[in-house]
Design an enzyme around this catalytic site. Structure first.
Site, short mmCIF file in Angstrom:
data_model
loop_
_atom_site.label_atom_id
_atom_site.label_comp_id
_atom_site.label_asym_id
_atom_site.label_seq_id
_atom_site.Cartn_x
_atom_site.Cartn_y
_atom_site.Cartn_z
N HIS A 161 45.92 24.04 -0.77
CA HIS A 161 45.71 24.29 0.67
C HIS A 161 45.92 23.00 1.48
CE1 HIS A 161 42.79 27.72 -0.57
NE2 HIS A 161 43.82 28.29 0.01
N CYS A 248 35.61 24.28 0.86
CA CYS A 248 35.87 25.67 0.41
C CYS A 248 34.61 26.51 0.35
CB CYS A 248 36.44 25.68 -1.01
SG CYS A 248 37.98 24.84 -1.20
#
Ligand code: GLY
Length: 257
Positions: A161, A248
């Site tokens: 990401h 996250c």
């Protein structure tokens, strides 16, 4: 400013999580759950109020709530995760977030993981990654343009990401791995590189003068300490095997006062 951190318990199926850049290695689920609780405690120490989303025991990646939404002062966007196995994780996030913000969902064919979204002031940087596509980036641009945001697409290679490679320390200061992302993309922003031996060290969280860093990246933590931040560290070794970083595991919802 008061803020709530939305989190979710670790699934007993975590070891069956999605993996893109890491090889699968055994995960100690009990230890992962303990580490996640320590992370929640650290967030409380930083001043966040923890609100746990409903458990999703059948969703291996459910603890990585960041990928299901992102929150702006004005609205929240409900993501449509790029991994099909993760799509159903968004419903419970939406049902909690709707108490805080007007929601705008990403719709098919758009796919977006919240881990690809970095908001710096009125600019939303979105990783164009294996999980997030140009349809979703376009949708975010259309949704947020009327409320004054600019969207910048950032090519992501070499890591899962955008926020694996870069995180915000201040609105005009980022911590990043320049091997994975070109710092020039973040116009007008100062950037600090991770310690050269810690490519995964860029994913940290900061509130007031405290920087939360993973214990596994001491060189990068020292860089932040030298800049004057107080360090709080957590051990995230088990969740890291599931390709996770600190951001996250929560969605931060600043309270509007
Ligand atoms: N295991 C985290 C993800 O791939 O979404």
């Amino acid at each position: 400013m008061k803020s709530t951190a939305l989190t979710r318990n670790v699934s007993p199926l975590l070891a069956e999580c999605e993996l893109t850049h890491l090889n699968r290695s055994p995960i100690d689920i009990a230890k992962a759950a303990e580490q996640h609780q320590a992370y929640e405690k650290a967030l409380e120490t930083m001043g966040y109020t923890i609100l746990r989303l409903p458990d999703l025991p059948d969703h291996p990646d459910g603890v990585f709530v960041e990928d299901t939404a992102f929150v702006l002062p004005e609205i929240a966007i409900i993501a449509r995760p790029g991994a099909e196995s993760r799509r159903a994780e968004t419903d419970s996030m939406a049902s909690v977030l709707e108490a805080y913000r007007v929601l705008h969902p990403i719709t098919s064919p758009g796919t977006l993981d919240g881990g690809d979204v970095l908001v710096l002031g009125k600019t939303i940087y979105i990783g164009s990654s294996g999980r997030t596509n140009h349809h979703a980036i376009q949708q975010v641009a259309e949704i947020t343009r009327p409320i004054g945001y600019k969207v910048v697409a950032v090519p992501v290679t070499g890591c899962l990401h955008l926020k694996t490679a870069v995180s915000a320390i201040e609105e005009d200061l980022i911590l990043m791995n320049p091997e994975w992302i070109d710092p020039a993309i973040f116009e007008g922003c100062r950037s600090i590189p991770v310690h050269p031996s810690e490519p995964f060290g860029a994913n940290v969280m900061r509130k007031n003068n405290t920087a939360l860093t993973p214990i596994s990246f001491p060189g990068t933590a020292e860089v932040l300490q030298k800049l004057g931040y107080d360090l709080l560290t957590v051990d995230q070794s088990e969740l890291a095997k599931a390709e996770a970083g600190l951001t996250c595991c929560s969605v931060i919802v600043p309270h509007l006062s």
